[in-house]
Scaffold this active site. Structure first.
Site, PDB file in Angstrom:
ATOM      1  N   ASP A  24      15.210   7.660  37.780  1.00 23.75           N
ATOM      2  CA  ASP A  24      15.551   6.756  39.098  1.00 23.75           C
ATOM      3  C   ASP A  24      16.230   5.619  39.000  1.00 23.75           C
ATOM      4  O   ASP A  24      16.046   4.717  37.892  1.00 23.75           O
ATOM      5  CB  ASP A  24      14.182   6.826  40.128  1.00 23.75           C
ATOM      6  CG  ASP A  24      14.545   6.396  41.455  1.00 23.75           C
ATOM      7  OD1 ASP A  24      15.629   6.611  42.034  1.00 23.75           O
ATOM      8  OD2 ASP A  24      13.706   5.765  42.154  1.00 23.75           O
ATOM      9  N   ASP A  26      16.959   2.810  41.888  1.00 28.19           N
ATOM     10  CA  ASP A  26      15.946   1.808  42.939  1.00 28.19           C
ATOM     11  C   ASP A  26      14.721   1.905  42.632  1.00 28.19           C
ATOM     12  O   ASP A  26      13.778   2.891  42.806  1.00 28.19           O
ATOM     13  CB  ASP A  26      16.271   1.898  44.483  1.00 28.19           C
ATOM     14  CG  ASP A  26      17.824   1.921  44.644  1.00 28.19           C
ATOM     15  OD1 ASP A  26      18.066   0.555  44.386  1.00 28.19           O
ATOM     16  OD2 ASP A  26      18.570   2.575  44.921  1.00 28.19           O
TER      17      ASP A  26
END
Length: 273
Positions: A24, A26
């Site tokens: 991922d 953020d």
């Protein structure tokens, strides 16, 4: 949570040449574009071990080039084929030549254009598409709700309720999508993590075929990243640097490994057994 011995065995299994880490952005790589710890050094160590590092994000606002530029700025080399975004997943739900009303930023517009979807501001449409944007007000909400109601179709890039920043949590794409769904009365089809459209995109783009390379999902949200790992039938590593704070209990999702941040996770994966 697995035992220390099991954790070490799992990490060893995904620290082999050809393994794939689906990471991922953020809350794992950065917050508001600023790197979290020695993120570049951690990615370098993975690449030295011949582990493929790829990125899957529910952030649909940025274009592919903007994401690559941001990664470059913090010392991470990546190519377009190393990215899977919720914008791309949303675009995959429409057909070339379809017409869409869009309440979203540049990443969605780019993905729809690449797909051959016409973005229109008025007239009949095949769907309303909603992604994260700061340009959200009553008039745009009303227009998106009308487009969804008239077409009978509402596509959301993701349903994350919040978005992590260095100043705390902000409303996420799911908050905007919920407003349009409520106003239109149309149940949305969600494209991003942990839903099937992006899982299918990840399988295809990153070569996660049955009997393929060992893989690991790394994220900060059990409800999205963890459930994506379940969709893909691979382990999930949770980091406490984004939405999920250290010490927060996790239910209903199997967390195979947990670490303070991505660099700490790579430390654990590379330390002598």
């Amino acid at each position: 949570m697995t035992s220390i011995g099991t954790t070490r065995s799992l990490l060893a299994s995904v620290m082999v040449p050809g393994a794939v880490w689906i990471i991922d952005l953020d809350g794992v790589i950065w917050l508001s574009g600023e790197p979290i710890g020695d993120i570049a050094g951690a990615v370098v160590r993975l690449k030295q071990a011949e582990v493929r590092t790829v990125f899957a994000t529910n952030n649909s606002a940025l274009t592919i080039q903007a994401l690559l530029d941001r990664l470059t700025r913090i010392g991470i080399d990546a190519a377009p084929e190393d990215l899977a975004t919720s914008a791309d997943a949303a675009a995959s739900l429409l057909q070339p030549g379809d017409r869409a009303f869009v309440l979203a930023d540049g990443g969605v517009l780019e993905s729809l254009a690449t797909r051959g979807v016409d973005v229109v501001g008025e007239g009949p449409v095949d769907a309303a598409v909603v992604g994260w944007t700061r340009s959200f007000d009553f008039d745009r909400l009303a227009a998106a709700a009308t487009a969804a109601r008239d077409s009978g179709r509402l596509i959301g890039t993701n349903d994350d309720p919040t978005h992590p920043t260095r100043d705390g949590l902000l409303p996420g794409g799911g908050a905007l999508l919920a407003a349009v769904a409520t106003a239109s009365g149309i149940t949305p089809q969600v494209a991003g993590k942990p839903h099937r459209p992006i899982a299918d995109l990840i399988r295809t783009r990153f070569g996660l075929t049955p009997g393929g390379p060992p893989a690991l999902v790394v994220g900060d949200q059990p409800g999205t990243d963890g459930r994506l790992a379940q969709q893909l039938e691979i382990p999930f590593a949770l980091v406490d640097s984004g939405v999920t704070a250290a010490g927060t209990s996790v239910e209903d999702v199997t967390v195979s490994v947990r670490a303070a941040d991505f660099a700490a996770l790579v430390d654990a994966a590379t330390e002598p057994s």
